[in-house]
Design a protein around this motif. Structure first.
Motif, short mmCIF file in Angstrom:
data_model
loop_
_atom_site.label_atom_id
_atom_site.label_comp_id
_atom_site.label_asym_id
_atom_site.label_seq_id
_atom_site.Cartn_x
_atom_site.Cartn_y
_atom_site.Cartn_z
N THR A 125 0.84 -1.20 0.00
CA THR A 125 0.00 0.00 0.00
C THR A 125 0.87 1.25 0.00
O THR A 125 2.08 1.18 0.30
CB THR A 125 -0.88 0.05 1.27
N THR A 126 0.23 2.36 -0.31
CA THR A 126 1.00 3.62 -0.36
C THR A 126 1.55 3.99 1.01
O THR A 126 2.70 4.44 1.13
CB THR A 126 0.08 4.76 -0.87
N VAL A 127 0.74 3.76 2.06
CA VAL A 127 1.21 4.09 3.41
C VAL A 127 2.44 3.26 3.76
O VAL A 127 3.44 3.76 4.28
CB VAL A 127 0.08 3.82 4.44
N ARG A 128 2.36 1.97 3.44
CA ARG A 128 3.51 1.11 3.73
C ARG A 128 4.73 1.53 2.91
O ARG A 128 5.86 1.45 3.38
CB ARG A 128 3.15 -0.34 3.41
N LYS A 129 4.46 1.93 1.69
CA LYS A 129 5.58 2.36 0.84
C LYS A 129 6.29 3.57 1.44
O LYS A 129 7.52 3.66 1.42
CB LYS A 129 5.03 2.71 -0.55
N TRP A 130 5.48 4.48 1.99
CA TRP A 130 6.08 5.64 2.65
C TRP A 130 6.92 5.21 3.85
O TRP A 130 7.98 5.78 4.11
CB TRP A 130 5.00 6.63 3.10
N MET A 131 6.43 4.18 4.55
CA MET A 131 7.20 3.65 5.69
C MET A 131 8.54 3.11 5.20
O MET A 131 9.60 3.33 5.81
CB MET A 131 6.43 2.51 6.39
N HIS A 132 8.48 2.41 4.08
CA HIS A 132 9.72 1.83 3.52
C HIS A 132 10.70 2.93 3.10
O HIS A 132 11.90 2.84 3.37
CB HIS A 132 9.38 0.92 2.32
N ILE A 133 10.14 3.97 2.48
CA ILE A 133 11.01 5.09 2.10
C ILE A 133 11.61 5.73 3.35
O ILE A 133 12.78 6.13 3.37
CB ILE A 133 10.22 6.12 1.25
#
Lengths: 469, 257
Positions: A125-133
C-alpha cells in the motif's frame, strides 16, 4: 616495526585492503542516496522503472555490503599488526569516535537489512511504501554519520589541531580538513554510486537477451550516468575547498601537493578528470541516436567537444616537468626545455587551470542542454543505441574508480613521513612518499580488483539468479 | 526530472537495432587524420623553426605531451564518426569485451603514470635498511651475541641487563662519542673492539668516550671481546644498522616535532 607482511610489505597490504574497502564503502554509502530518491520518484510518478532501478541497485548494495565489511575487517587486521603504534595512537586520541563508529555501523547494518528485506512486504500500500522510504532515509542518515565519524579520523591524520596535547575531543574531531572532507566525500560517493550503477546497467544491457531488458538497462545506464556526471561537476569545487583548507592549515602542505613531490599526481588527476568529462560527453553524443531527429544536433556537439578538448589540454599541461622542487634537469637537457616558454607561462597558473575546468563544466552542461533540446522535439526509443555507449559506461567507471584511488593516495601521502601530520612520525620502513609510477600501479591493481568484485556481485545477484529462475 | 513513464515523446515501440558499419572507413578517419597530421607537423616541424626571441619554443617533453593530446583528440573524433558497432554475439565475447574495455582503460592510464616522468624517490634503500634493522634487532636478541644480558633498549621495551648503557639513543649519542669518527664507525668499533674507548656514565655529563676505564666516569670494561669471531660480517653490519636507527624515546614515540 613490530610486524611486517611477507613478500608485498605492510604498506602495500594496507593500501590494497584499505582502498578496496573504501571503494565498496563509497558505493554502499552513495548508492542508497539515490535509491531512496528513485523509490520516491517511482511512488510519485507510478513509473515502474524507478522502482526497478531502486530495487536492483539495492540488491547490488546488499551483496556489496558484506564485502565492504570483509575488507573492513582485513583493513583493521593489517592496522593492528604492522601499524600498532598508529592504531594505539588513534584509539587513545579518538576513542569515543571509534565507539560511536561501532555503534552506528551496527545500526546501519540493521537498517540496511531491514530496508532490503521489507521491500516486498512494505510495497503493498501507499502508506507502507512511505514507511519503507522512511527506513531508506534513516539508512542514509546512519550511513552519513558513519562517514562523518571516519572522516574525522582521516581528517585528524591530515590536519590535527596545532595544540594537540591540550586539544579537546571536539577539537580533534572538528579539525581543519573535516568538513571539506565531508563535502568532498559526500559528493564523491554520489558520483561513484552513479557511475557504478551505470556500469551495472551496461553490464546487464550487454548480457541481456530480451528487448524489454535492454530498454530498461539503457534507461538505467542513462540515469546512472546522469547522476554521476551531475555530482562530478561539483567535485572540482569541493576539491578546491579541501585543498584551500589544507593550504590555510599549513602552507607547506599546499606546496608539497601542487609544486613539489605530488605535483605529478595532479597532472594525472587532470588527465583522469578530462577523460571522465570526455566519456560523459561521448555518451551523450551516442545517446542522441535514440532520439528521433537527434543526429541533427551533431555539428553543434562537435563544436562543443572542440572547446572541451582545448580546455582539457590547458588543464593538464604541466607548469614544468621537474618531479620536485629540488630536482635538476637530467644531463644533456636544458632547464628551459622542462618549463613552459615565457609567453605561455600563464598556462601553468591556477587561474588558467580554473578557467579551463570551468569551460569543461559549462561545455558538458551545454551537451546536456542539446540533449534536452533534442528530447523536446523527438521521441526517445530506449534500447535503440549503439552498443559502444555501453562500453563508454564501462570506460567511465574505470576512470572514476582509478581517479578515486589516486586521490586517496594523494590525501594519504600529503602527510609526508608522518602517520598523523606533525604529531606521530611514521617509523615503519614505508615512511617515504612513493613515486607516481608506484601509485599508478597500485591504483590499477585496486581498480581492477574492485571491478572483479563487482562483476562477481552482478553475476551472483543477477546472471546466476536469472539462470536459476 | 520529467516523468519518462508517461512522457508521450518516449516511444514504446520495440527498439530497432542500429545498423553497424553505416559509415565508410575513410570518412571515419579523414577529418581527424588530417587534423592529427597537421597538428604533429606543427609541433615537430614548425615550432622548432620559430626563433627563440618569440618565446614560444617548447621543450621536447612538452612536444611529446602535445602530440599525445593531438592524437588523443583525433582518436576521440574518429570514435565520434565511427558509427554503430556490432553487439557481442555470445556470453563469452560479451564478458571478454567488457573485461577488455575496463582493463585497457586502467592499463592506459597506468601507463601514463609510469611514463609521466622519471621518478623522484627510490624506495628500495629504505625498505632494505628497515630489513637490515630488523635482522640487527634479531642479532641483538640472539643467544650468540647475548647483547641484552648487559644492555637494555627502553625505547623499544627491551628490558635487558643494566651493567652496560641503555642503548635507546645510541644512534644519536654515537655522533658525539669520538671526535673525528663517524657514528657508524664508532658503533662498529665498540662492538668488535669494546675496550678501545669506554662509554661515559650518564652522571658524568660527558659526551665523548674515554680511552681508559675510570670508575667515576665510565662504565666498567666488562664487554667481552671476540664478537668479530662470534658474529658474521653481515650480522655485525645489521647490528650496526639497527643501533644506528636508535635515536631516543622522543623519536620512537614519534613526538620529536
Amino acid at each position: 616495526m613490530p610486524l611486517d607482511i611477507p613478500l608485498i610489505g605492510a604498506r602495500t597490504a594496507l593500501w590494497l585492503v584499505a582502498q578496496i574497502h573504501l571503494f565498496l564503502a563509497a558505493f554502499v554509502l552513495g548508492a542508497p542516496i539515490f535509491i531512496v530518491i528513485s523509490e520516491w520518484l517511482g511512488l510519485q510518478t507510478r513509473d515502474p522503472r524507478y522502482e526497478r532501478l531502486a530495487r536492483e541497485t539495492m540488491k547490488v548494495v546488499a551483496i556489496a555490503y558484506s564485502l565492504t565489511a570483509v575488507f573492513g575487517v582485513l583493513f583493521a587486521f593489517v592496522l593492528m599488526g604492522p601499524y600498532q603504534l598508529l592504531t594505539n595512537y588513534l584509539f587513545r586520541a579518538l576513542y569515543p569516535v571509534w565507539a560511536l563508529y561501532g555503534l552506528f555501523i551496527l545500526l546501519e547494518t540493521v537498517c540496511m537489512y531491514l530496508y532490503w528485506y521489507t521491500w516486498g512486504p512494505l510495497s503493498a500500500t501507499t502508506v507502507r511504501k512511505w514507511m519503507h522510504i522512511g527506513i531508506g532515509v534513516v539508512l542514509n542518515v546512519l550511513g552519513t554519520i558513519v562517514m562523518l565519524l571516519m572522516n574525522a579520523v582521516a581528517g585528524f591524520m591530515n590536519t590535527p589541531p596545532k595544540a594537540i596535547e591540550t586539544a579537546t575531543l571536539w577539537e580533534l574531531v572538528n579539525n581543519a580538513a573535516w568538513w571539506p572532507l565531508n563535502l568532498h566525500r559526500f559528493l564523491g560517493n554520489i558520483t561513484f554510486g552513479g557511475f557504478v550503477v551505470a556500469l551495472f546497467a551496461a553490464f546487464m544491457f550487454l548480457t541481456s537477451r530480451t528487448g524489454e531488458d535492454r530498454k530498461f538497462y539503457d534507461w538505467m545506464g542513462y540515469i546512472g550516468n546522469l547522476i554521476g556526471v551531475g555530482a562530478l561537476m561539483t567535485m572540482p569545487l569541493a576539491g578546491y575547498v579541501l585543498a584551500k583548507e589544507l593550504f590555510l592549515y599549513d602552507a607547506q602542505l599546499a606546496t608539497f601537493m601542487m609544486a613539489d613531490k605530488l605535483s605529478g599526481y595532479f597532472v594525472m588527476q587532470g588527465l583522469l578528470v578530462v577523460l571522465l568529462f570526455l566519456g560523459a560527453n561521448f555518451y551523450m553524443w551516442l545517446s542522441m541516436q535514440r532520439i528521433e531527429g537527434g543526429p541533427r544536433f551533431a555539428p553543434h556537439m562537435k563544436a562543443v567537444f572542440g572547446v572541451l578538448l582545448a580546455g582539457g589540454v590547458i588543464w593538464v599541461v604541466p607548469q614544468n616537468f621537474f618531479p620536485d622542487l629540488l630536482s635538476k634537469a637530467p644531463p644533456g637537457v636544458s632547464e628551459q626545455a622542462l618549463i613552459l616558454p615565457e609567453r605561455f607561462a600563464f598556462l601553468g597558473l591556477m587561474v588558467a587551470k580554473a578557467l579551463a575546468v570551468t569551460a569543461i563544466i559549462i561545455m558538458t552542461f551545454v551537451t546536456y542542454l542539446l540533449y534536452r533540446r533534442a528530447r523536446a522535439t523527438g521521441r526517445i526509443v530506449w534500447g535503440r543505441i549503439d552498443p559502444m555507449a555501453q562500453y563508454v559506461l564501462i570506460f567511465i567507471p574505470a576512470v572514476a574508480v582509478y581517479l578515486m584511488g589516486l586521490m586517496g593516495a594523494i590525501r594519504s601521502l600529503t602527510r609526508m613521513d608522518y602517520h598523523v601530520y606533525g604529531a606521530l612520525k611514521d617509523l615503519t620502513p614505508y615512511w617515504y612518499v612513493v613515486t607516481l609510477g608506484h601509485s599508478s600501479v597500485m591504483a590499477a591493481i585496486t581498480t581492477v580488483s574492485f571491478f572483479l568484485l563487482l562483476v562477481f556481485v552482478f553475476w551472483v545477484g543477477f546472471v546466476m539468479g536469472k539462470a536459476h529462475e | 526530472m520529467s516523468d519518462p513513464g508517461t512522457d508521450p515523446r518516449e516511444a514504446r515501440i520495440e527498439a530497432v537495432p542500429l545498423t553497424p558499419g553505416a559509415k565508410g572507413g575513410w570518412r571515419r578517419v579523414k577529418g581527424p587524420g588530417i587534423f592529427a597530421l597537421a597538428g604533429l607537423a606543427a609541433i615537430w616541424v614548425l615550432l622548432p623553426m620559430v626563433s627563440d626571441s618569440w618565446g614560444i619554443r617548447f621543450g621536447a617533453p612538452y612536444r611529446v605531451f602535445f602530440s599525445l593530446a593531438v592524437l588523443g583528440s583525433a582518436l576521440f573524433f574518429i570514435l565520434l564518426n565511427w558509427g554503430p558497432i556490432p553487439a557481442p554475439g555470445s556470453p563469452l565475447t560479451t564478458f571478454a569485451s567488457i573485461f577488455l574495455v575496463y582493463g585497457a582503460t586502467v592499463g592506459g592510464v597506468m601507463s601514463f603514470g609510469l611514463w609521466y616522468y622519471p621518478q623522484f624517490e627510490i624506495p628500495k634503500p629504505a625498505v632494505e635498511q628497515a630489513r637490515a634493522q630488523e635482522r640487527g634487532k634479531q642479532a641483538f636478541l640472539s643467544p650468540a651475541a647475548n647483547c641484552f644480558a648487559c644492555h637494555s633498549i627502553e625505547a623499544l621495551g627491551i628490558r635487558g641487563g643494566t651493567r652496560g648503557p641503555d642503548l635507546s639513543a645510541v644512534g644519536a649519542q654515537a655522533e658525539a662519542r669520538k671526535s673525528g669518527t663517524p657514528a657508524e664507525d664508532y658503533i662498529r668499533e665498540s662492538i668488535v673492539n669494546p675496550a678501545a674507548c669506554l662509554t661515559p656514565l650518564p652522571a658524568s655529563g660527558l659526551a665523548e668516550c674515554l680511552p681508559a676505564a675510570d670508575p667515576a666516569r665510565t662504565y666498567p670494561p666488562l664487554m667481552p671481546p671476540g664478537f668479530k669471531d662470534r658474529l658474521s660480517d653481515e650480522q655485525i653490519n645489521d647490528l650496526v644498522t639497527f643501533l644506528m636507527g636508535l635515536k631516543g624515546l622522543a623519536e620512537q614515540d614519534g613526538k620529536s616535532r
